[in-house]
Scaffold this motif. Structure first.
Motif, PDB file in Angstrom:
ATOM      1  N   TRP A   1      -7.973   0.208   0.562  1.00 31.32           N
ATOM      2  CA  TRP A   1      -7.049  -0.714  -0.118  1.00 31.32           C
ATOM      3  C   TRP A   1      -6.825  -1.971   0.714  1.00 31.32           C
ATOM      4  O   TRP A   1      -6.919  -3.097   0.211  1.00 31.32           O
ATOM      5  CB  TRP A   1      -5.727  -0.010  -0.387  1.00 31.32           C
TER       6      TRP A   1
ATOM      7  N   CYS B   1       0.836  -1.200   0.000  1.00 39.53           N
ATOM      8  CA  CYS B   1       0.000   0.000   0.000  1.00 39.53           C
ATOM      9  C   CYS B   1       0.876   1.258   0.000  1.00 39.53           C
ATOM     10  O   CYS B   1       1.737   1.415   0.870  1.00 39.53           O
ATOM     11  CB  CYS B   1      -0.903   0.003   1.222  1.00 39.53           C
TER      12      CYS B   1
ATOM     13  N   THR C   1      -7.956   7.215   4.657  1.00 36.26           N
ATOM     14  CA  THR C   1      -9.177   6.568   4.170  1.00 36.26           C
ATOM     15  C   THR C   1      -8.896   5.641   2.998  1.00 36.26           C
ATOM     16  O   THR C   1      -9.372   4.501   2.961  1.00 36.26           O
ATOM     17  CB  THR C   1     -10.208   7.629   3.738  1.00 36.26           C
ATOM     18  N   VAL C   2      -8.097   6.123   2.030  1.00 36.61           N
ATOM     19  CA  VAL C   2      -7.774   5.313   0.852  1.00 36.61           C
ATOM     20  C   VAL C   2      -6.936   4.101   1.259  1.00 36.61           C
ATOM     21  O   VAL C   2      -7.131   2.992   0.737  1.00 36.61           O
ATOM     22  CB  VAL C   2      -7.043   6.155  -0.211  1.00 36.61           C
ATOM     23  N   LYS C   3      -6.031   4.273   2.200  1.00 41.68           N
ATOM     24  CA  LYS C   3      -5.230   3.146   2.695  1.00 41.68           C
ATOM     25  C   LYS C   3      -6.145   2.076   3.292  1.00 41.68           C
ATOM     26  O   LYS C   3      -5.974   0.878   3.047  1.00 41.68           O
ATOM     27  CB  LYS C   3      -4.244   3.621   3.767  1.00 41.68           C
TER      28      LYS C   3
ATOM     29  N   TRP D   1      -0.923   7.813   0.154  1.00 39.79           N
ATOM     30  CA  TRP D   1      -2.382   7.883   0.122  1.00 39.79           C
ATOM     31  C   TRP D   1      -2.920   8.391   1.465  1.00 39.79           C
ATOM     32  O   TRP D   1      -2.249   8.302   2.502  1.00 39.79           O
ATOM     33  CB  TRP D   1      -2.983   6.509  -0.165  1.00 39.79           C
ATOM     34  N   SER D   2      -4.139   8.883   1.415  1.00 45.90           N
ATOM     35  CA  SER D   2      -4.793   9.315   2.649  1.00 45.90           C
ATOM     36  C   SER D   2      -5.136   8.088   3.494  1.00 45.90           C
ATOM     37  O   SER D   2      -5.170   6.952   3.000  1.00 45.90           O
ATOM     38  CB  SER D   2      -6.075  10.085   2.330  1.00 45.90           C
TER      39      SER D   2
END
Length: 459
Positions: free
Chosen positions: A119, A107, A114-116, A111-112
């Protein structure tokens, strides 16, 4: 003539070292996947900087999806009929398992949060809810169609040495590699890729070389086709699979908390010593050599009960050991030895549950039996990991040794000793309600008589 028949029978019951290695190749691959997954929490909290409570929520939510896929995966396997067999084709999911695992540990840190989280959730769900689900569901149906009864006992008992040895080697090597390579997000990705490629190849071996050779009666005397409602029927009829599922849940809750790495980081002060502890557990491997004789004398379930009691004694030692590596090593040997029956012989009791279903006049549903147990395994593992994150967050875990609150240290100690000890004692007590070991001679005799009568009628 009688001696010749006996010699032929003994020859038919042989498995051979090559057979053991090939059959357990996929077990090695999935066992190491489970061990790798136990490091997800510390990867997310310390590398991706995701709050522990959020990681816990990811794992819990993914189990909602698991609850749906697990039951239906077994049902799908039970209904499958292909040129390659009923269960064998599903071995291909080992490829997706390791691909998703590598992506999960790859990962991007930019990334933010939230996006992490999204994922990690997607990759974790694909690996567990889809790939691992089908690999669990196909296990028992594949086994009973590829080997005979005595061969299965040998494969399970002696093969457990191979699987456990692989796990011990992983536990020895991985902490050192982790300390050297997994010092950044890219390091984690590289380390997991180093494992994923060879373990995918190893995991495909039995699909390539082991065929389904035997036809197994479904258990339904009238030949009625399997329906979705039969899942409910088996849950109502067979209380023994629920006892086994509860055992599996607790076992995986304890073994997948991942508290070891926290204990050796903040209590012992040297995460590399986890490898020493793992190396010491090699001495329990010869236990598997005597499993066939012990099973014949005491039954599989009684070995599991004894194992949980031994593990409970090991966790008691952990509770009083503190940073004493000597006591921790003895505790680790006991906990490791005690869990061998539950982890390595589970397939035998699942087959007994299938035999019981047949005896009761319902579908055997071997795939579904595996799925029920698989669901318990994954829910236990996820809740164990999730509970670790929630409990550590609740006591103010900081991720920084210099600013670690005493409450967090106390919690880590409890999770490494007293709590698993209590859970294992309760599990041993619950397993006393499993009575199939005493009923199996009659069940097998009745099933064989019914099959013979059906075969005679079809002539």
């Amino acid at each position: 003539m009688e001696e010749a028949k006996k010699t032929k029978k003994d020859r038919d019951d042989r498995v051979g070292l090559g057979g053991l290695l090939i059959w357990n190749s996929r077990g090695i691959s999935t066992a190491i996947f489970v061990l790798v997954s136990s490091f997800l929490m510390i990867y997310c909290t310390d590398t991706l900087k995701i709050p522990a409570a959020m990681v816990s929520m990811i794992l819990v939510v993914s189990k909602v999806l698991d609850g749906i896929t697990d039951m239906f995966a077994g049902f799908i396997v039970d209904r499958t009929e292909t040129k390659w067999g009923k269960a064998r084709p599903y071995e291909i999911f080992i490829v997706g398992l390791w691909l998703c695992t590598w992506l999960m540990f790859s990962c991007p840190t930019g990334w933010s949060t939230t996006v992490k989280c999204v994922w990690i959730f997607i990759m974790y769900a694909l690996a567990n809810s889809i790939c691992m689900t089908f690999l669990t569901a196909n296990g028992t149906p594949y086994t009973i169609r590829a080997y005979k009864d005595k061969q299965i006992v040998k494969l399970t008992s002696y093969g457990s040495i191979i699987t456990m040895l692989a796990a011990v080697i992983f536990n020895i090597i991985f902490p050192t590699l982790m300390a050297q390579i997994a010092t950044s997000a890219s390091g984690w990705s590289k380390l997991i890729l180093m494992l994923a490629v060879p373990l995918t190849a190893i995991g495909l071996l039995r699909m390539i070389f082991v065929k389904e050779k035997y036809t197994v009666d479904t258990g339904k005397a009238d030949g009625e086709k399997l329906k979705v409602k039969d899942i409910g029927v088996v849950l109502k009829t067979n209380k023994y699979i629920l006892i086994i599922a509860l055992m599996t849940f607790v076992f995986n809750f304890v073994t997948n908390m991942g508290v070891n790495v926290y204990y050796f980081t903040y209590i012992v002060g040297n995460v590399g010593l986890m490898g020493v502890l793992a190396a010491a557990q090699i001495i329990v491997l010869p236990l598997a050599l005597i499993f066939p004789k012990l099973i014949a004398k005491f039954s599989t379930i009684n070995l599991m009960i004894a194992g949980f009691l031994i593990s409970a004694a090991g966790y008691l030692l952990n509770a009083i050991a503190g940073g004493n590596v000597g006591l921790l090593t003895i505790g680790g040997i006991l906990t490791g030895a005690g869990t061998v029956p539950a982890s390595m012989l589970i397939g035998l009791v699942l087959i007994e549950c299938g035999d019981y279903n047949e005896w009761k006049g319902i579908h055997r549903m071997d795939g579904t039996m595996g799925s029920i147990n698989g669901l318990a395994s994954k829910v236990g593992a996820a809740i164990g990991t999730g509970a670790l994150g929630i409990l550590l967050s609740a006591v103010g875990y900081s991720g920084d040794a210099a600013n670690m609150p005493s409450a967090a240290i106390t919690m880590i100690r409890l999770l490494y000793g007293i709590i698993p000890m209590i859970l294992y004692l309760l599990t041993a007590l619950t397993l006393k309600g499993y009575k199939l070991n005493k009923m199996m001679p009659q069940i097998k005799a009745d099933n064989e008589a019914r099959r013979a009568a059906v075969a005679e009628k079809e002539k």
